[in-house]
Design a protein around this motif. Structure first.
Motif, PDB file in Angstrom:
ATOM      1  N   TYR A  58       6.074   6.185  -5.855  1.00 53.90           N
ATOM      2  CA  TYR A  58       6.873   7.360  -5.527  1.00 53.90           C
ATOM      3  C   TYR A  58       8.063   7.496  -6.472  1.00 53.90           C
ATOM      4  O   TYR A  58       8.566   6.517  -7.027  1.00 53.90           O
ATOM      5  N   VAL A  59       8.530   8.721  -6.606  1.00 54.79           N
ATOM      6  CA  VAL A  59       9.799   9.003  -7.272  1.00 54.79           C
ATOM      7  C   VAL A  59      10.512  10.063  -6.444  1.00 54.79           C
ATOM      8  O   VAL A  59       9.892  11.031  -6.001  1.00 54.79           O
ATOM      9  N   THR A 214      10.839  10.308   8.390  1.00 53.85           N
ATOM     10  CA  THR A 214       9.819  11.116   7.736  1.00 53.85           C
ATOM     11  C   THR A 214       9.117  11.991   8.774  1.00 53.85           C
ATOM     12  O   THR A 214       9.306  11.828   9.987  1.00 53.85           O
ATOM     13  N   ASN A 215       8.285  12.906   8.269  1.00 56.24           N
ATOM     14  CA  ASN A 215       7.436  13.714   9.139  1.00 56.24           C
ATOM     15  C   ASN A 215       6.468  12.810   9.898  1.00 56.24           C
ATOM     16  O   ASN A 215       5.966  11.819   9.351  1.00 56.24           O
ATOM     17  N   LYS A 216       6.190  13.128  11.141  1.00 59.09           N
ATOM     18  CA  LYS A 216       5.287  12.295  11.942  1.00 59.09           C
ATOM     19  C   LYS A 216       3.872  12.233  11.363  1.00 59.09           C
ATOM     20  O   LYS A 216       3.126  11.304  11.672  1.00 59.09           O
ATOM     21  N   SER A 217       3.512  13.219  10.543  1.00 62.59           N
ATOM     22  CA  SER A 217       2.164  13.216   9.960  1.00 62.59           C
ATOM     23  C   SER A 217       2.090  12.411   8.659  1.00 62.59           C
ATOM     24  O   SER A 217       1.019  12.275   8.088  1.00 62.59           O
ATOM     25  N   LEU A 221       3.651   7.224   3.992  1.00 63.51           N
ATOM     26  CA  LEU A 221       4.969   7.163   3.370  1.00 63.51           C
ATOM     27  C   LEU A 221       5.913   6.305   4.202  1.00 63.51           C
ATOM     28  O   LEU A 221       6.657   5.479   3.653  1.00 63.51           O
ATOM     29  N   ALA A 222       5.899   6.478   5.510  1.00 62.06           N
ATOM     30  CA  ALA A 222       6.771   5.687   6.382  1.00 62.06           C
ATOM     31  C   ALA A 222       6.479   4.195   6.236  1.00 62.06           C
ATOM     32  O   ALA A 222       7.398   3.371   6.151  1.00 62.06           O
ATOM     33  N   LYS A 223       5.198   3.828   6.181  1.00 64.38           N
ATOM     34  CA  LYS A 223       4.831   2.415   6.033  1.00 64.38           C
ATOM     35  C   LYS A 223       5.279   1.867   4.685  1.00 64.38           C
ATOM     36  O   LYS A 223       5.737   0.722   4.579  1.00 64.38           O
ATOM     37  N   ASP A 224       5.171   2.674   3.642  1.00 64.25           N
ATOM     38  CA  ASP A 224       5.585   2.223   2.314  1.00 64.25           C
ATOM     39  C   ASP A 224       7.103   2.051   2.238  1.00 64.25           C
ATOM     40  O   ASP A 224       7.602   1.113   1.599  1.00 64.25           O
TER      41      ASP A 224
END
Length: 288
Positions: A58-59, A214-217, A221-224
């Protein structure tokens, strides 16, 4: 004879193309909140380190434009305009978005010192316990999360809607102390030419984590982000960002925490998932 040779060459090239590693994908661009404060600048710097610990996937691209209300940012997250926000948590916010439950400020928001009227320090020199503090009127915003915490601990709280109103009410004697985050009172003490000063002996501490959301969907990304935060904690780079931040370092120096009486408050507004049993995630004032 040429045909088998051509076929063999083609198969060899195909085999090589399969066995060679594919070209690395470009990092995913992640939109974050606009930078409009020291806190935003700190969060962006920490997120940069987090992404360095997620293998370059990610950036971040901070949004441009004017400062937005928290309600607006929440809607931007839900609509995919922005991918990450940071905010002090509560159960309502955690129900709307996905919290990454690692306090990005090590609970710093829950460390409070007082603005008082100039010349009133002697009155606070006698405060040594929470029962003593209950004799002091504290000013707070009507809808602030801190207000619920202080009332739940049976402190004497006077409220109004606007920050400026609280400053004038303090100066006018409507209450006696205005609890502020450790980094806040130094720039506020001269507000409006009022006769105020920073109280020297007392600090309130309660668990008040600020999280990335983050967005719930967007579970991946949340895990990262959680993975990157834990890796940064493990190798010390998280603490390096925190303790080297100019505004945090300045606040810790000015607050003179080692010479303050610490009064701990319970925070009944936290969700059960708050990581209160991971001491490495929270600021330990005894180690400063």
């Amino acid at each position: 004879m040429p045909r088998p040779l051509l076929m063999t060459t083609t198969l060899l090239l195909l085999s090589l193309s399969i066995s060679l590693p594919s070209q690395a994908q470009a990092p995913t661009k992640i939109g974050t909140m606009p930078i409009s404060s020291d806190l935003d600048r700190y969060a962006v710097e920490l997120l940069k380190v987090v992404f360095e610990h997620t293998d370059g996937k990610y950036v971040q691209v901070p949004q441009t434009g004017e400062q937005r209300t928290q309600g607006r940012v929440i809607e931007d997250i839900k609509n995919g305009v922005t991918q990450i926000m940071w905010a002090a948590t509560d159960q309502t916010l955690e129900s709307e978005l996905t919290p990454i439950r690692i306090p990005i400020l090590k609970g710093f928001l829950g460390h409070r010192i007082f603005l008082i009227r100039k010349g009133d320090q002697a009155r606070f020199d006698h405060v040594k316990t929470l029962d003593d503090l209950k004799q002091i009127k504290l000013g707070q915003g009507t809808t602030w999360a801190d207000t619920k915490i202080m009332k739940a601990n049976n402190l004497n709280v006077v409220t109004t809607q606007k920050f400026a109103g609280l400053m004038y009410m303090l100066d006018g004697g409507r209450f006696d102390a205005f609890p502020r985050g450790v980094s806040e009172p130094w720039s506020e003490v001269n507000f409006g030419g009022l006769q105020l000063e920073v109280e020297k002996r007392i600090m309130l501490i309660y668990k008040m984590p600020m999280y990335f959301f983050t967005n719930k969907s967007n579970g991946a990304l949340a895990k990262d982000i959680e993975l990157g935060l834990n890796r940064a904690i493990a190798d010390g780079s998280f603490d390096k960002v925190f303790f080297n931040d100019p505004s945090i370092r300045s606040a810790l120096e000015k607050a003179d925490i080692k010479n303050r009486i610490i009064l701990h408050l319970d925070n009944p507004t936290l969700s059960k998932e708050t990581p209160i049993n991971r001491p490495e995630l929270w600021l330990d004032v005894n180690s400063l």
